[in-house]
Design an enzyme around this catalytic site. Structure first.
Site, PDB file in Angstrom:
ATOM      1  N   ARG A  60      24.875-105.639 -79.934  1.00 25.29           N
ATOM      2  CA  ARG A  60      23.562-106.297 -80.021  1.00 25.29           C
ATOM      3  C   ARG A  60      23.643-107.758 -79.565  1.00 25.29           C
ATOM      4  NH1 ARG A  60      21.134-105.236 -85.650  1.00 25.29           N
ATOM      5  NH2 ARG A  60      19.422-106.460 -84.788  1.00 25.29           N
ATOM      6  N   GLN A  96      12.339-113.087 -89.637  1.00 28.11           N
ATOM      7  CA  GLN A  96      13.319-112.113 -90.133  1.00 28.11           C
ATOM      8  C   GLN A  96      14.289-111.759 -89.009  1.00 28.11           C
ATOM      9  OE1 GLN A  96      11.187-108.857 -92.641  1.00 28.11           O
ATOM     10  NE2 GLN A  96       9.600-109.814 -91.403  1.00 28.11           N
ATOM     11  N   HIS A 114      16.952-113.800 -92.393  1.00 30.60           N
ATOM     12  CA  HIS A 114      17.947-112.715 -92.318  1.00 30.60           C
ATOM     13  C   HIS A 114      19.142-113.101 -91.449  1.00 30.60           C
ATOM     14  CE1 HIS A 114      14.741-109.508 -93.603  1.00 30.60           C
ATOM     15  NE2 HIS A 114      15.191-110.222 -94.614  1.00 30.60           N
ATOM     16  N   CYS A 125      36.636-118.658 -96.173  1.00 32.54           N
ATOM     17  CA  CYS A 125      36.518-120.113 -96.397  1.00 32.54           C
ATOM     18  C   CYS A 125      35.086-120.618 -96.266  1.00 32.54           C
ATOM     19  CB  CYS A 125      37.434-120.874 -95.438  1.00 32.54           C
ATOM     20  SG  CYS A 125      36.849-120.894 -93.728  1.00 32.54           S
ATOM     21  N   CYS A 144      39.835-121.847 -91.072  1.00 31.86           N
ATOM     22  CA  CYS A 144      40.994-121.743 -91.973  1.00 31.86           C
ATOM     23  C   CYS A 144      42.203-121.073 -91.307  1.00 31.86           C
ATOM     24  CB  CYS A 144      40.613-120.980 -93.252  1.00 31.86           C
ATOM     25  SG  CYS A 144      40.174-119.247 -92.996  1.00 31.86           S
ATOM     26  N   THR A 182       5.809-107.366 -87.882  1.00 31.59           N
ATOM     27  CA  THR A 182       6.688-106.891 -88.958  1.00 31.59           C
ATOM     28  C   THR A 182       6.005-105.748 -89.692  1.00 31.59           C
ATOM     29  OG1 THR A 182       7.902-107.488 -90.962  1.00 31.59           O
ATOM     30  CG2 THR A 182       5.905-108.769 -90.509  1.00 31.59           C
ATOM     31  N   SER A 183       6.796-104.734 -90.066  1.00 30.92           N
ATOM     32  CA  SER A 183       6.226-103.507 -90.634  1.00 30.92           C
ATOM     33  C   SER A 183       5.918-103.626 -92.120  1.00 30.92           C
ATOM     34  CB  SER A 183       7.199-102.341 -90.408  1.00 30.92           C
ATOM     35  OG  SER A 183       8.418-102.598 -91.083  1.00 30.92           O
ATOM     36  N   ALA A 225       2.143-108.219 -79.110  1.00 28.30           N
ATOM     37  CA  ALA A 225       2.267-109.628 -79.498  1.00 28.30           C
ATOM     38  C   ALA A 225       2.027-110.565 -78.322  1.00 28.30           C
ATOM     39  CB  ALA A 225       3.653-109.869 -80.102  1.00 28.30           C
TER      40      ALA A 225
HETATM   41  C1  BJW Z   1       4.909-104.978 -82.337  1.00 20.75           C
HETATM   42  C2  BJW Z   1       5.307-104.735 -81.055  1.00 20.75           C
HETATM   43  C3  BJW Z   1       4.754-105.538 -80.095  1.00 20.75           C
HETATM   44  C4  BJW Z   1       6.307-103.355 -82.259  1.00 20.75           C
HETATM   45  N1  BJW Z   1       3.880-106.467 -80.442  1.00 20.75           N
HETATM   46  N2  BJW Z   1       4.043-105.914 -82.672  1.00 20.75           N
HETATM   47  C5  BJW Z   1      12.891-100.771-103.428  1.00 20.75           C
HETATM   48  C6  BJW Z   1      11.733-101.521-103.508  1.00 20.75           C
HETATM   49  C7  BJW Z   1      11.695-102.841-103.101  1.00 20.75           C
HETATM   50  C8  BJW Z   1      12.825-103.459-102.586  1.00 20.75           C
HETATM   51  C9  BJW Z   1      13.981-102.713-102.508  1.00 20.75           C
HETATM   52  C10 BJW Z   1      14.023-101.401-102.921  1.00 20.75           C
HETATM   53  N3  BJW Z   1      15.277-100.934-102.720  1.00 20.75           N
HETATM   54  C11 BJW Z   1      16.020-101.928-102.166  1.00 20.75           C
HETATM   55  C12 BJW Z   1      15.239-103.020-102.037  1.00 20.75           C
HETATM   56  C13 BJW Z   1      15.620-104.318-101.472  1.00 20.75           C
HETATM   57  C14 BJW Z   1      15.810-104.272 -99.960  1.00 20.75           C
HETATM   58  C15 BJW Z   1      14.590-103.608 -99.328  1.00 20.75           C
HETATM   59  O1  BJW Z   1      13.550-104.208 -99.123  1.00 20.75           O
HETATM   60  N4  BJW Z   1      14.725-102.334 -98.964  1.00 20.75           N
HETATM   61  C16 BJW Z   1      13.581-101.600 -98.391  1.00 20.75           C
HETATM   62  C17 BJW Z   1      14.044-100.781 -97.203  1.00 20.75           C
HETATM   63  C18 BJW Z   1      12.947-100.795 -99.494  1.00 20.75           C
HETATM   64  N5  BJW Z   1      15.910-105.650 -99.525  1.00 20.75           N
HETATM   65  C19 BJW Z   1      17.068-106.284 -99.521  1.00 20.75           C
HETATM   66  O2  BJW Z   1      18.116-105.745 -99.820  1.00 20.75           O
HETATM   67  C20 BJW Z   1      17.033-107.754 -99.166  1.00 20.75           C
HETATM   68  N6  BJW Z   1      17.664-108.505-100.171  1.00 20.75           N
HETATM   69  C21 BJW Z   1      17.212-108.543-101.424  1.00 20.75           C
HETATM   70  O3  BJW Z   1      16.225-107.949-101.807  1.00 20.75           O
HETATM   71  O4  BJW Z   1      17.997-109.337-102.247  1.00 20.75           O
HETATM   72  C22 BJW Z   1      17.673-109.383-103.636  1.00 20.75           C
HETATM   73  C23 BJW Z   1      16.983-110.655-103.954  1.00 20.75           C
HETATM   74  C24 BJW Z   1      15.776-110.978-103.358  1.00 20.75           C
HETATM   75  C25 BJW Z   1      15.144-112.142-103.695  1.00 20.75           C
HETATM   76  C26 BJW Z   1      15.712-112.971-104.601  1.00 20.75           C
HETATM   77  C27 BJW Z   1      16.930-112.664-105.197  1.00 20.75           C
HETATM   78  C28 BJW Z   1      17.556-111.480-104.870  1.00 20.75           C
HETATM   79  C29 BJW Z   1      17.796-108.013 -97.875  1.00 20.75           C
HETATM   80  C30 BJW Z   1      17.111-107.380 -96.696  1.00 20.75           C
HETATM   81  C31 BJW Z   1      17.978-107.541 -95.449  1.00 20.75           C
HETATM   82  C32 BJW Z   1      17.338-106.857 -94.256  1.00 20.75           C
HETATM   83  N7  BJW Z   1      18.274-106.821 -93.193  1.00 20.75           N
HETATM   84  C33 BJW Z   1      17.853-106.300 -91.908  1.00 20.75           C
HETATM   85  C34 BJW Z   1      19.075-106.317 -90.965  1.00 20.75           C
HETATM   86  C35 BJW Z   1      19.396-107.756 -90.560  1.00 20.75           C
HETATM   87  C36 BJW Z   1      20.462-107.825 -89.525  1.00 20.75           C
HETATM   88  C37 BJW Z   1      20.136-106.992 -88.301  1.00 20.75           C
HETATM   89  O5  BJW Z   1      19.184-107.303 -87.539  1.00 20.75           O
HETATM   90  O6  BJW Z   1      20.870-106.028 -88.088  1.00 20.75           O
HETATM   91  O7  BJW Z   1      16.785-107.108 -91.371  1.00 20.75           O
HETATM   92  S1  BJW Z   1      17.117-104.678 -91.983  1.00 20.75           S
HETATM   93  C38 BJW Z   1      15.911-104.958 -90.735  1.00 20.75           C
HETATM   94  O8  BJW Z   1      14.563-104.883 -91.323  1.00 20.75           O
HETATM   95  C39 BJW Z   1      16.098-106.431 -90.298  1.00 20.75           C
HETATM   96  C40 BJW Z   1      14.660-106.888 -90.192  1.00 20.75           C
HETATM   97  O9  BJW Z   1      14.595-108.300 -90.292  1.00 20.75           O
HETATM   98  C41 BJW Z   1      13.974-106.175 -91.325  1.00 20.75           C
HETATM   99  C42 BJW Z   1      12.478-106.077 -91.186  1.00 20.75           C
HETATM  100  O10 BJW Z   1      12.118-105.302 -90.084  1.00 20.75           O
HETATM  101  P1  BJW Z   1      10.851-105.697 -89.204  1.00 20.75           P
HETATM  102  O11 BJW Z   1      11.089-106.983 -88.539  1.00 20.75           O
HETATM  103  O12 BJW Z   1       9.617-105.582 -90.018  1.00 20.75           O
HETATM  104  O13 BJW Z   1      10.895-104.560 -88.063  1.00 20.75           O
HETATM  105  P2  BJW Z   1      10.296-103.075 -88.042  1.00 20.75           P
HETATM  106  O14 BJW Z   1      10.992-102.341 -86.965  1.00 20.75           O
HETATM  107  O15 BJW Z   1      10.311-102.475 -89.389  1.00 20.75           O
HETATM  108  O16 BJW Z   1       8.749-103.281 -87.644  1.00 20.75           O
HETATM  109  C43 BJW Z   1       8.365-103.683 -86.355  1.00 20.75           C
HETATM  110  C44 BJW Z   1       6.910-104.051 -86.360  1.00 20.75           C
HETATM  111  O17 BJW Z   1       6.578-104.622 -85.125  1.00 20.75           O
HETATM  112  C45 BJW Z   1       5.941-102.872 -86.567  1.00 20.75           C
HETATM  113  O18 BJW Z   1       4.929-103.278 -87.463  1.00 20.75           O
HETATM  114  C46 BJW Z   1       5.325-102.646 -85.187  1.00 20.75           C
HETATM  115  O19 BJW Z   1       3.940-102.234 -85.252  1.00 20.75           O
HETATM  116  C47 BJW Z   1       5.424-104.014 -84.605  1.00 20.75           C
HETATM  117  N8  BJW Z   1       5.568-104.042 -83.150  1.00 20.75           N
HETATM  118  N9  BJW Z   1       6.203-103.649 -81.063  1.00 20.75           N
HETATM  119  C48 BJW Z   1       3.554-106.592 -81.765  1.00 20.75           C
HETATM  120  N10 BJW Z   1       5.067-105.358 -78.775  1.00 20.75           N
END
Ligand code: BJW
Length: 241
Positions: A60, A96, A114, A125, A144, A182-183, A225
């Site tokens: 990536r 994100q 993120h 370290c 380190c 974002t979804s 977008a």
């Molecule tokens: C267009 C378009 C165009 C397309 N024009 N639009 C149950 C309930 C609630 C929460 C949880 C649960 N079980 C577990 C959790 C927590 C978990 C979570 O939310 N899980 C869910 C799956 C349920 N979250 C976490 O673990 C987070 N940490 C956490 O909660 O810590 C605890 C804590 C919180 C607060 C305080 C203290 C403690 C961490 C989340 C980390 C997410 N990591 C990733 C990977 C990052 C590295 C990488 O890139 O590899 O982040 S996962 C992935 O999803 C990435 C993204 O940032 C993230 C969001 O995705 P995004 O950006 O929304 O993309 P898509 O593909 O989902 O959507 C695309 C959108 O674009 C769509 O709407 C399309 O319509 C649109 N689109 N083309 C305009 N041309």
């Protein structure tokens, strides 16, 4: 036309970078349709099979190098500049995304909740550095000198996102909250719209398709977008609404 300062917080996700050639996660053909996030985007997966996780992020990173911002990234950078220069209120862009396309477009008040793919961190370290090279298990940390500690500076499932204190402080003062590409699937980011509404903000969703929390927004504009973001920014700067 608004009276007094208007504080803006923009949240972006993978959809804003889709038209720059970077894949989204949850759509048809998206990354999480082709790869299992439990095997690639958790600290447990990295411990179990570091080669597999590093290969995924190395590929990536290669794909990111050479990618350029599209009109949506540029429009948000123009909005920030106009907003700050005219003293119209605070502006914070929370992404994100782990790409650097907002920086390339000129955004400055930017927070990568993120993480960033072009940074590497040593788990031994804490050394954090800009990096465009592949990470391999045998590569020593430039801080380190030890091997086995380097990982991509990204936030995996189960890890705490970055900058949350600053984000929640901004959400308490926000007047306009806009989610772009974002979804609304991943928390805590998916919950920001509720925080913004609790602060009395007007909320807008700009995505290709309605997201999981679409119904919570006051206004929804669906389309690519590269078209809807510049149109909305123009409207905002010209009419204030
Ligand atoms: C267009 C378009 C165009 C397309 N024009 N639009 C149950 C309930 C609630 C929460 C949880 C649960 N079980 C577990 C959790 C927590 C978990 C979570 O939310 N899980 C869910 C799956 C349920 N979250 C976490 O673990 C987070 N940490 C956490 O909660 O810590 C605890 C804590 C919180 C607060 C305080 C203290 C403690 C961490 C989340 C980390 C997410 N990591 C990733 C990977 C990052 C590295 C990488 O890139 O590899 O982040 S996962 C992935 O999803 C990435 C993204 O940032 C993230 C969001 O995705 P995004 O950006 O929304 O993309 P898509 O593909 O989902 O959507 C695309 C959108 O674009 C769509 O709407 C399309 O319509 C649109 N689109 N083309 C305009 N041309």
């Amino acid at each position: 036309m608004s009276i007094g300062p208007e504080n803006i917080l923009i949240l972006t996700g993978a959809g804003i970078s889709a038209e720059s050639g970077l894949g989204t996660f949850r759509e048809k053909g998206g990354l999480w349709e082709r790869f299992d996030p439990q095997e690639l985007a958790t600290p447990e997966a990295f411990k179990r099979d570091p080669d597999k996780v590093l290969d995924f992020y190395n590929a990536r990173r290669k794909n990111l190098i050479g990618a350029t911002p599209n009109p949506a990234h540029r429009a948000l950078a123009e909005l920030e500049l106009a907003w700050i220069m005219a003293g119209r209120g605070d502006f914070l862009l929370v992404t994100q995304n782990i790409d650097d396309l907002h920086e390339q477009a000129g955004s400055a008040q930017l927070l990568h909740m993120h993480g960033e793919l072009l940074k590497t961190r040593c788990q031994l370290c804490g050394h954090l550095f800009a990096d465009t090279e592949d990470i391999t298990p045998g590569r020593p940390c430039p801080g380190c000198g030890k091997v086995g500690g380097l990982r991509p500076h990204v936030v995996w499932f189960g890890e705490v996102p970055l900058g949350l204190d600053q984000i929640y402080a901004a959400l308490e003062q926000v007047d306009l909250f806009v989610a772009v590409g974002t979804s609304g699937t991943v928390y805590p980011a998916a919950g920001f719209v509720q925080e913004a509404k609790a602060a009395g903000a007007w909320t807008i969703e700009l995505t290709l398709e309605p997201g999981e929390v679409s119904d919570l927004f006051d206004e929804r504009i669906h389309g690519p977008a590269s078209a809807v973001v510049p149109d909305w920014v123009r409207r905002k700067l010209e009419t204030g609404s």
